[in-house]
Design an enzyme around this catalytic site. Sequence first.
Site, PDB file in Angstrom:
ATOM      1  N   ASP A 151       1.051  -1.689   0.286  1.00 17.53           N
ATOM      2  CA  ASP A 151       0.184   0.191  -0.115  1.00 17.53           C
ATOM      3  C   ASP A 151       1.272   1.239   0.036  1.00 17.53           C
ATOM      4  OD1 ASP A 151      -2.861   1.280   0.650  1.00 17.53           O
ATOM      5  OD2 ASP A 151      -1.609   1.961   2.258  1.00 17.53           O
ATOM      6  N   GLU A 181       0.915  -0.613  -5.154  1.00 13.08           N
ATOM      7  CA  GLU A 181      -0.005   0.537  -5.733  1.00 13.08           C
ATOM      8  C   GLU A 181       1.089   1.934  -5.468  1.00 13.08           C
ATOM      9  OE1 GLU A 181      -3.421   3.229  -3.918  1.00 13.08           O
ATOM     10  OE2 GLU A 181      -1.834   2.698  -2.071  1.00 13.08           O
TER      11      GLU A 181
END
Length: 717
Positions: A397, A450
């Site tokens: 993330d 990401e």
Amino acid sequence: MTALAKGELYDPFLALGYQKDTKGKHLIRAYLPSAETVLFDGKNAMTRVEGTDFFEVVLPISFKIGSHYQLKWQEKGSRKWAEAYSPYSFLPQVGEMDIHLFNEGKHHHAYRFMGSHLKTVDDIEGCLFVIWAPNVKRVSLVGDFNSWDGRRHPMRAAGGSGLWELFIPGLKHGEHYKYEILSQKDQLLLKTDPYARQMALRPETASRIVEDDTYEWKDKAWQKSRASFDWQHKPISIYEVHAGSWQRPAPDEFFNWDELGDRLIPYVKNMAYTHIELMPVSEHPLDQSWGYQVTGFYAPSARQGTPDQFRAFIERCHLENIGVIIDWVPAHFPKDSFALARFNGDALYEHADPRKGEHKEWGTLIFNYGRNEVKNFLLANALYWLEEFHIDGLRVDAVASMLYLDYDRDPGEWIPNKYGGRENLEAVEFLREMNQVVHQRVPGAVTMAEESTSWPMVSRPVELGGLGFTMKWNMGWMNDNLSYIKQDPIHRKYHHNKLTFSQMYAYSENFVLPLSHDEVVHGKYSLYDKMPGDHWQKLANQRLFYAWQYAHPGKKLMFMGGEISQPEEWNEMTQLNWHAASEGDRHGVNLLVADLNKLYRDCKPLHELDFSDKGFRWIDCNDSDQSVLSLLRYDQEGNHIVCVFNFTPIPRHDYRIGIPTASDYTEILNTDSSYYSGSDCGNSDTISYEEKPWMGFEQSISITLPPLAALFLKVKK
């Protein structure tokens, strides 16, 4: 003794356990502030040291110095007796090599000795605790077992390593505990175990003792095949799931992993997804954080049950040939006082300077990636999920927030690196090492970034100068294409380049095409509601858009709810709107997604060359006036699929496209089929070719393009 009673003694072994009195006699000393009477080895009464809560006994000549001994005591105001071996008769349990590797940041399995571990020492059962808390005056274990009194079980410092340890006999699985830390500034801190493998259910924050992993896995065949998983050339279609809101037994309750598996796994198999991606499963205190505010990095959340229940869920997925990816959050951690924040009273896991150690917008802290022990904490955590839970991949993330020192900061709010640049060199080195370690130790496991910027070579090998990720989320594709599909069809011809631009960079990285949770929350509308037009047109646009995603090079990801055309935005506090999904023509979207997954999985041209320009060719990308695109997808043997897209609500008859072979074609997918709740406009079983050159090809076909629809065609055998 006075210092220990005040909770200020650095080394408890100076006052407890084996001691000598002023006459040179050997004695045992214990500190039991709640005891009325204490017996040594169950028979010899210990004498209270006057004016204190210390108890002593001179050892009998027959007692072997260094042996373990039991204390038996009666609490004040109670007739019950408690009995336990003394922790202060045990030698240090942590090996020098463990300490050395940990301080070097190279102990990739630090979780095997850090935290709490039930074990047997000298035939005595108990629990060994090890914690890293440098530059403090004292660390103690507290829990129900000692009435949460930090004076009862102070820990032993392992030299200058910053590690503290204590073996406490008699403790069992399920006991709650924390660490009480006296900082250099005399702050008394109560902290959960950073390496705890289970936590109490929120709002409680205690750590729990659990058995070491003895789970008997039955997925050896999956593990063996995964080790040689050719992810570049195999289909990867991911169903992103928030475990707490996919389905619920009641508004304020959660299914445990066993119950969720009974429902989710058959559904995912029926939908033909290859992988489930779970939003963070690590412990977190706030449901509304979706799991991204992690306070228990090694603990599966108690909301869904025990660690072994989570293992069983993953095993069941593997037995059904479904891979499992989890969201992993090394980019930041919350400021909750019971967790990692200012762990020893000062910045320890984070940077001290908020210009480098804090995300103001998120209200979170940033890991100090340059500190060996912090880096070790995260590296071992990545391996922990992959090795101890057989996870198949990590989606990392907020990578962009790690890479840039000026991420979401105004001028003057960040500190340049040693070269004067904005790159976080320590984070870059950490990510490279993490990817190298994961790919070396867990063959076949994938890592996905990401990463929302143009940082180069995110998914290229470290030895070639890349970050080493397996794949990268294609945020550019997602933003451009959602921006396009939201346009009224009458205006789409002015935005045609948003569909075609991705081919300018599509093979610069190994891309995943994400339609994730971030796009259906906080006023962004559901995917259904992003679509223009009336209800029929919304559904048609949605079907068309999904077909475009599956035809475009790159692995696929869809967040739960998108596949059932949920009308509302995602709400983490309630389950998906399954009732609406089963109503009328919405069900057609669900049927289409299942068929797209099957076609993508079984049809090599749609997946085999996802990362190579050899797998893609435009037939015509310039028909912006009619908002039509046509393209070819190839496999390694040269077989192809023709994909044609009509982004307007106007049926187009006798639409001619060039084809690469002198062959007849047939429809294998029509998103306007009545089976998918479309208008059933399309073509006959056989689409005959003509020796008529078109669009640079020697032959062509004339087809009917349904409104707001996609056609997939293949050579008719």
